[in-house]
Design a protein around this motif. Structure first.
Motif, short mmCIF file in Angstrom:
data_model
loop_
_atom_site.label_atom_id
_atom_site.label_comp_id
_atom_site.label_asym_id
_atom_site.label_seq_id
_atom_site.Cartn_x
_atom_site.Cartn_y
_atom_site.Cartn_z
N LEU A 1 37.18 -46.48 -112.06
CA LEU A 1 36.62 -46.97 -113.32
C LEU A 1 36.10 -48.40 -113.18
N ARG A 2 36.82 -49.23 -112.44
CA ARG A 2 36.33 -50.59 -112.21
C ARG A 2 35.03 -50.57 -111.41
N GLY A 3 34.95 -49.67 -110.43
CA GLY A 3 33.72 -49.58 -109.65
C GLY A 3 32.54 -49.14 -110.51
N LEU A 4 32.76 -48.14 -111.37
CA LEU A 4 31.67 -47.70 -112.26
C LEU A 4 31.25 -48.82 -113.20
N ALA A 5 32.23 -49.55 -113.74
CA ALA A 5 31.89 -50.67 -114.61
C ALA A 5 31.12 -51.75 -113.86
N GLY A 6 31.52 -52.01 -112.60
CA GLY A 6 30.83 -53.01 -111.81
C GLY A 6 29.39 -52.63 -111.52
N LEU A 7 29.16 -51.35 -111.18
CA LEU A 7 27.79 -50.90 -110.90
C LEU A 7 26.95 -50.89 -112.16
N ALA A 8 27.55 -50.50 -113.29
CA ALA A 8 26.81 -50.51 -114.56
C ALA A 8 26.42 -51.94 -114.94
N LEU A 9 27.34 -52.89 -114.79
CA LEU A 9 27.00 -54.28 -115.07
C LEU A 9 25.95 -54.80 -114.10
N GLY A 10 26.01 -54.35 -112.85
CA GLY A 10 25.00 -54.77 -111.89
C GLY A 10 23.62 -54.28 -112.26
N ALA A 11 23.54 -53.02 -112.74
CA ALA A 11 22.24 -52.49 -113.17
C ALA A 11 21.72 -53.22 -114.39
N ALA A 12 22.63 -53.51 -115.34
CA ALA A 12 22.21 -54.26 -116.52
C ALA A 12 21.76 -55.68 -116.14
N GLY A 13 22.50 -56.30 -115.24
CA GLY A 13 22.11 -57.64 -114.80
C GLY A 13 20.80 -57.65 -114.06
N ALA A 14 20.49 -56.55 -113.36
CA ALA A 14 19.22 -56.49 -112.62
C ALA A 14 18.03 -56.58 -113.55
N MET A 15 18.14 -56.01 -114.75
CA MET A 15 17.02 -56.10 -115.69
C MET A 15 16.80 -57.54 -116.14
N VAL A 16 17.88 -58.28 -116.33
CA VAL A 16 17.75 -59.70 -116.66
C VAL A 16 17.15 -60.46 -115.48
N GLU A 17 17.56 -60.10 -114.28
CA GLU A 17 17.08 -60.80 -113.10
C GLU A 17 15.61 -60.51 -112.82
N VAL A 18 15.13 -59.33 -113.20
CA VAL A 18 13.70 -59.05 -113.04
C VAL A 18 12.88 -60.03 -113.86
N VAL A 19 13.29 -60.22 -115.13
CA VAL A 19 12.58 -61.18 -115.99
C VAL A 19 12.66 -62.58 -115.39
N PHE A 20 13.85 -62.95 -114.90
CA PHE A 20 13.99 -64.28 -114.33
C PHE A 20 13.11 -64.45 -113.09
N LEU A 21 13.06 -63.44 -112.23
CA LEU A 21 12.28 -63.57 -111.00
C LEU A 21 10.79 -63.65 -111.30
N VAL A 22 10.32 -62.93 -112.31
CA VAL A 22 8.89 -63.04 -112.68
C VAL A 22 8.59 -64.46 -113.16
N LEU A 23 9.44 -64.98 -114.05
CA LEU A 23 9.23 -66.35 -114.52
C LEU A 23 9.40 -67.36 -113.38
N ALA A 24 10.35 -67.08 -112.47
CA ALA A 24 10.55 -67.99 -111.34
C ALA A 24 9.34 -68.01 -110.42
N ALA A 25 8.71 -66.84 -110.21
CA ALA A 25 7.52 -66.80 -109.37
C ALA A 25 6.39 -67.62 -109.99
N LEU A 26 6.22 -67.49 -111.31
CA LEU A 26 5.19 -68.30 -111.97
C LEU A 26 5.52 -69.79 -111.89
N GLY A 27 6.79 -70.11 -112.09
CA GLY A 27 7.18 -71.52 -112.01
C GLY A 27 7.01 -72.09 -110.62
#
Length: 391
Positions: A15-41
């Motif tokens: 259960l901890r592993g599933l929660a960790g992977l789910a949080l990782g997938a959710a965090g990846a969506m935030v990181e996509v936005v950050f990386l796009v803005l970081a590339a522009l910056g």
């Protein structure tokens, strides 16, 4: 009981592993936005600073914070990130870019797992209630086929999730961990430090033995010699007999002190009978009730047993002398390739990890590449735990 505990532990890990992977997938969506803005910056900074500033401060700080958040997620839910630290913003950005496909793969596998579970509940629920979904009538062969196919797909999905978790751990160690040269330099520094600490520990142990012999056995022997001398000089047979009786009692006490010193230096039971028997002797000799839960069912390497024994012995002694504890609980268990030693007392707390006894234990544990932790808030309880490699 032990099987039930293992099953519960495996379910908790899953259960901890599933929660960790789910949080990782959710965090990846935030990181996509950050990386796009970081590339522009970064592009903006590169152009307007004429190549002098390629990573703006805001981008660097955001990348480090996101990488640290991912590292904490791995430590808390996916089995640890290993030896990482000391990385810069460029390595953090590279890690965030490389983990995106891994994180999204984990998210897809979790969605497939949820979809499969929902489809199975719908299908079998309809059959049990007498409604055939989509007109599919259940037959023994169809049920066997669906169950078999579902188990195969479940196995493949779970194996994929395990692989994604392992890939996440490997990626963070590769991107954020020390380089081979840094790892070698750190290892050399640790070995040099532990060697010096072992020398200090040996010298401290020698001084302690000298104090025990001087303040205990030597004083007993001096008293014994004086009693025998007075008995020899006495002209009264009754007085001589009384002095010899006192000398005999003093010799018995001297022998007890000598056995005590020898036992504290190194108990013979540790070599002949193993760690469990030596710890039972500690519990019997302690003035505070000691409960021991011993997990390993095999003999451990001799250096590991020796260090584990002295960790327990010192912690129990401190609890009896300084904390005012009414009970001490000792737990010894194997966790993978590590031996975990945990001692907890219900005393007043406030133990100083830098004190002579605990500092000496830390040096002993470090000599085996282990770790010693002391948690002793004011008011208690005091918990001393050591992790010793025993693979």
């Amino acid at each position: 009981m032990r099987v039930h505990g293992r099953v519960t532990g495996l379910m908790g890990t899953a259960l901890r592993g599933l929660a960790g992977l789910a949080l990782g997938a959710a965090g990846a969506m935030v990181e996509v936005v950050f990386l796009v803005l970081a590339a522009l910056g970064c592009a903006y900074a590169f152009v307007f600073s004429r190549g002098r500033d390629t990573v703006p401060r805001v981008v660097a700080g955001g990348a480090l914070r996101l990488a640290e958040a991912e590292r904490r997620r791995l430590d808390a839910l996916l089995g640890g990130s290993g030896d990482v630290g000391g990385y810069g913003p460029l390595r953090a950005l590279a890690y965030l870019v490389l983990r995106l496909p891994v994180a999204f793969l984990g998210g897809v596998l979790i969605l497939l797992l949820v979809y499969g579970a929902g489809a199975a509940v719908t299908l079998f629920g309809g059959w049990m209630m007498g409604r055939a979904p989509d007109g599919i009538e259940p037959t023994p062969w169809l049920i066997a086929y669906v169950v078999g196919a579902g188990l195969v797909l479940l196995y493949l999905d779970l194996q994929g999730l395990v692989g994604v978790a392992a890939l996440e751990r490997r990626l963070v160690r590769r991107c954020l961990g020390p380089s081979p040269l840094q790892a070698y330099e750190r290892r050399i520094a640790q070995l040099s430090e532990s060697r010096a600490e072992v020398v200090d520990a040996v010298n401290d142990e020698r001084r302690r033995i000298e104090r025990d012999l001087h303040d205990g056995v030597q004083q007993r022997l001096v008293g014994l010699a004086m009693l025998i001398g007075r008995a020899r000089r006495s002209g009264d047979p009754e007085r001589s007999a009384e002095l010899m009786r006192q000398a005999h009692e003093e010799s018995q006490r001297a022998l007890e002190d000598l056995r005590e010193v020898a036992w504290r230096v190194y108990p013979a039971a540790l070599d002949s009978d193993g760690l469990r028997a030596a710890l039972e002797t500690v519990a019997e000799r302690s003035v505070v009730p000691v409960t021991i839960a011993y997990g390993p069912d095999r003999r451990l390497p001799s250096p590991v047993e020796t260090v584990a024994y002295f960790v327990v012995c010192e912690a129990v002694t401190n609890a009896a002398k300084h904390s005012g504890a009414g009970r001490v609980n000792v737990r010894i268990l194997e966790r993978g390739t590590m031996l975990v030693v945990r001692i907890e007392d219900d005393g007043a707390g406030g133990a100083d990890p830098a004190g002579g006894g605990l500092a000496g234990l830390a040096r002993r544990v470090a000599a085996l590449d282990g770790r010693l932790r002391v948690h002793s808030p004011t008011g208690g309880p005091t918990v001393v735990s050591a992790e010793l490699p025993c693979g």
